[in-house]
Design a protein around this motif. Sequence first.
Motif, PDB file in Angstrom:
ATOM      1  N   SER A 122     -18.672   5.884 -14.157  1.00 48.43           N
ATOM      2  CA  SER A 122     -18.470   7.144 -13.431  1.00 48.43           C
ATOM      3  C   SER A 122     -17.035   7.595 -13.678  1.00 48.43           C
ATOM      4  N   VAL A 123     -16.849   8.874 -13.945  1.00 52.95           N
ATOM      5  CA  VAL A 123     -15.526   9.405 -14.285  1.00 52.95           C
ATOM      6  C   VAL A 123     -15.161  10.513 -13.307  1.00 52.95           C
ATOM      7  N   GLU A 124     -13.965  10.425 -12.769  1.00 55.77           N
ATOM      8  CA  GLU A 124     -13.418  11.479 -11.904  1.00 55.77           C
ATOM      9  C   GLU A 124     -12.252  12.116 -12.633  1.00 55.77           C
ATOM     10  N   LEU A 125     -12.355  13.408 -12.902  1.00 46.40           N
ATOM     11  CA  LEU A 125     -11.294  14.150 -13.587  1.00 46.40           C
ATOM     12  C   LEU A 125     -10.596  15.055 -12.580  1.00 46.40           C
ATOM     13  N   GLU A 126      -9.304  14.875 -12.424  1.00 42.67           N
ATOM     14  CA  GLU A 126      -8.514  15.720 -11.520  1.00 42.67           C
ATOM     15  C   GLU A 126      -7.537  16.536 -12.346  1.00 42.67           C
ATOM     16  N   LEU A 127      -7.614  17.855 -12.214  1.00 41.96           N
ATOM     17  CA  LEU A 127      -6.729  18.758 -12.935  1.00 41.96           C
ATOM     18  C   LEU A 127      -5.666  19.286 -11.975  1.00 41.96           C
ATOM     19  N   SER A 128      -4.430  19.315 -12.446  1.00 42.48           N
ATOM     20  CA  SER A 128      -3.324  19.712 -11.576  1.00 42.48           C
ATOM     21  C   SER A 128      -2.218  20.312 -12.413  1.00 42.48           C
ATOM     22  N   ASP A 129      -1.447  21.240 -11.808  1.00 44.08           N
ATOM     23  CA  ASP A 129      -0.282  21.759 -12.510  1.00 44.08           C
ATOM     24  C   ASP A 129       0.876  20.765 -12.448  1.00 44.08           C
ATOM     25  N   ARG A 130       0.777  19.754 -11.584  1.00 43.55           N
ATOM     26  CA  ARG A 130       1.796  18.706 -11.508  1.00 43.55           C
ATOM     27  C   ARG A 130       1.133  17.338 -11.341  1.00 43.55           C
ATOM     28  N   PRO A 131       0.445  16.878 -12.383  1.00 47.25           N
ATOM     29  CA  PRO A 131      -0.240  15.586 -12.253  1.00 47.25           C
ATOM     30  C   PRO A 131       0.711  14.431 -12.001  1.00 47.25           C
ATOM     31  N   GLY A 132       1.971  14.562 -12.430  1.00 45.19           N
ATOM     32  CA  GLY A 132       2.937  13.484 -12.249  1.00 45.19           C
ATOM     33  C   GLY A 132       3.260  13.183 -10.804  1.00 45.19           C
ATOM     34  N   ARG A 133       2.890  14.068  -9.897  1.00 47.08           N
ATOM     35  CA  ARG A 133       3.172  13.829  -8.486  1.00 47.08           C
ATOM     36  C   ARG A 133       2.089  13.035  -7.783  1.00 47.08           C
ATOM     37  N   ALA A 134       1.026  12.688  -8.499  1.00 47.57           N
ATOM     38  CA  ALA A 134      -0.057  11.925  -7.882  1.00 47.57           C
ATOM     39  C   ALA A 134       0.435  10.539  -7.492  1.00 47.57           C
ATOM     40  N   ALA A 135      -0.133   9.996  -6.436  1.00 49.48           N
ATOM     41  CA  ALA A 135       0.237   8.662  -5.974  1.00 49.48           C
ATOM     42  C   ALA A 135       0.005   7.640  -7.073  1.00 49.48           C
ATOM     43  N   ALA A 136       0.911   6.675  -7.183  1.00 46.69           N
ATOM     44  CA  ALA A 136       0.888   5.724  -8.298  1.00 46.69           C
ATOM     45  C   ALA A 136      -0.410   4.942  -8.377  1.00 46.69           C
ATOM     46  N   GLY A 137      -1.023   4.642  -7.253  1.00 39.15           N
ATOM     47  CA  GLY A 137      -2.212   3.813  -7.290  1.00 39.15           C
ATOM     48  C   GLY A 137      -3.512   4.563  -7.358  1.00 39.15           C
ATOM     49  N   SER A 138      -3.464   5.870  -7.606  1.00 36.73           N
ATOM     50  CA  SER A 138      -4.668   6.686  -7.467  1.00 36.73           C
ATOM     51  C   SER A 138      -5.293   7.107  -8.792  1.00 36.73           C
ATOM     52  N   TRP A 139      -4.789   6.620  -9.930  1.00 36.59           N
ATOM     53  CA  TRP A 139      -5.321   7.052 -11.208  1.00 36.59           C
ATOM     54  C   TRP A 139      -5.284   5.904 -12.213  1.00 36.59           C
ATOM     55  N   ASP A 140      -6.115   6.028 -13.247  1.00 43.18           N
ATOM     56  CA  ASP A 140      -6.141   5.054 -14.337  1.00 43.18           C
ATOM     57  C   ASP A 140      -5.428   5.570 -15.582  1.00 43.18           C
ATOM     58  N   ILE A 141      -5.704   6.838 -15.908  1.00 39.01           N
ATOM     59  CA  ILE A 141      -5.112   7.463 -17.096  1.00 39.01           C
ATOM     60  C   ILE A 141      -4.558   8.821 -16.701  1.00 39.01           C
ATOM     61  N   MET A 142      -3.331   9.111 -17.133  1.00 42.13           N
ATOM     62  CA  MET A 142      -2.756  10.438 -16.920  1.00 42.13           C
ATOM     63  C   MET A 142      -2.429  11.047 -18.280  1.00 42.13           C
ATOM     64  N   ILE A 143      -2.965  12.223 -18.543  1.00 47.18           N
ATOM     65  CA  ILE A 143      -2.643  12.944 -19.774  1.00 47.18           C
ATOM     66  C   ILE A 143      -1.390  13.761 -19.524  1.00 47.18           C
ATOM     67  N   HIS A 144      -0.405  13.584 -20.393  1.00 39.37           N
ATOM     68  CA  HIS A 144       0.894  14.237 -20.193  1.00 39.37           C
ATOM     69  C   HIS A 144       1.280  14.978 -21.472  1.00 39.37           C
ATOM     70  N   ILE A 145       1.902  16.138 -21.307  1.00 44.23           N
ATOM     71  CA  ILE A 145       2.366  16.937 -22.441  1.00 44.23           C
ATOM     72  C   ILE A 145       3.833  17.255 -22.209  1.00 44.23           C
ATOM     73  N   GLY A 146       4.686  16.909 -23.183  1.00 48.16           N
ATOM     74  CA  GLY A 146       6.088  17.236 -23.047  1.00 48.16           C
ATOM     75  C   GLY A 146       6.967  16.036 -22.778  1.00 48.16           C
ATOM     76  N   THR A 147       8.166  16.306 -22.271  1.00 49.58           N
ATOM     77  CA  THR A 147       9.164  15.276 -22.024  1.00 49.58           C
ATOM     78  C   THR A 147       8.674  14.296 -20.975  1.00 49.58           C
ATOM     79  N   LEU A 148       8.861  13.017 -21.254  1.00 49.61           N
ATOM     80  CA  LEU A 148       8.444  11.968 -20.335  1.00 49.61           C
ATOM     81  C   LEU A 148       9.669  11.380 -19.663  1.00 49.61           C
ATOM     82  N   LYS A 149       9.719  11.472 -18.331  1.00 50.93           N
ATOM     83  CA  LYS A 149      10.888  10.978 -17.602  1.00 50.93           C
ATOM     84  C   LYS A 149      10.795   9.496 -17.308  1.00 50.93           C
TER      85      LYS A 149
END
Length: 308
Positions: A122-149
């Motif tokens: 089962s796959v849950e896809l969450e789309l956000s304009d600021r995915p980096g603000r999601a809680a650390a324990g709430s995701w498996d994979i984060m797709i990121h575009i651009g500078t990585l802090k």
Amino acid sequence: MLSTDDIRFFVAIAAASTLAAAARALDVTPPAVSQRLQGLEQRLGVQLVSRSPRRLTLTDEGELLLLRGRALLDEAAELTEALQARRGSITGHLKVLAPLGFGRRHVAPTVAAFRSRHPGVSVELELSDRPGRAAAGSWDIMIHIGTLKDSALRLQRLAANERFLCASPAYLKQRGVPARPRDLREHDCIALRENEEDVTLWRFSRKRARSPSEVVRIEPMLSSNDGDVVKAWALADRGLIVRSEWDVAEDLGAGRLVRALSNYHLPPADVVALLNPGRSGRARRTQAFLESLRAGLSPPPWRAARKS
């Protein structure tokens, strides 16, 4: 004794702001949630949650149960997956975070196709304009575009992606084509506010030259956190934008947008996948999904769109 059902129940409680919100998440009545929580506390002999009409607050014992309970659930899921992998099955739950526009266009189709190939996942896809603000324990994979802090996160590169300065032909005909980065101070510039970057600082470097980069601080006439809005403004002759290649390739290929300062480079914005170190980053379903996503982005479809 705690069961895995008890732990899942408490994790749902901890994720909710009130008992009523927990009841909605669990699809039961608030009295049922309250009664089960009380029973759990009585069996353990400790108070897990401090209740108030407006908010639930975990006690120290509740925080401990949440921390250790999540780890136990993850371990149980990994064990189940490892056993099922021995007969060639890919199972379990996968949560993917992705930026809004890129997620809609390139991640969502892969999610659907992946689920068809692996019905045990089962796959849950969450789309956000600021995915980096999601809680650390709430995701498996984060797709990121651009500078990585946060360089501490494990990442896998998925596709190359340039950034272009562009505008509509009508805008450039009316206002003139900038010859140097500093000319942008005389133009209407549009900014996309994303990833908490300094979006008004545009950095250019010359192609095939060792000259230092040229930095321009723009004063945006328009700005938005929505990439579709920003591109629509550019298409409506409102000004110059800096956008990812994946987003403007079709418009450049069709002539709806034109590159400006094409003899300069902007910092690239490669597409990468960040793996949550605390959420089974090496799980078979995670790697299988990444392989599917990488296959769908190889070669990058936006490169073909620019050439068409």
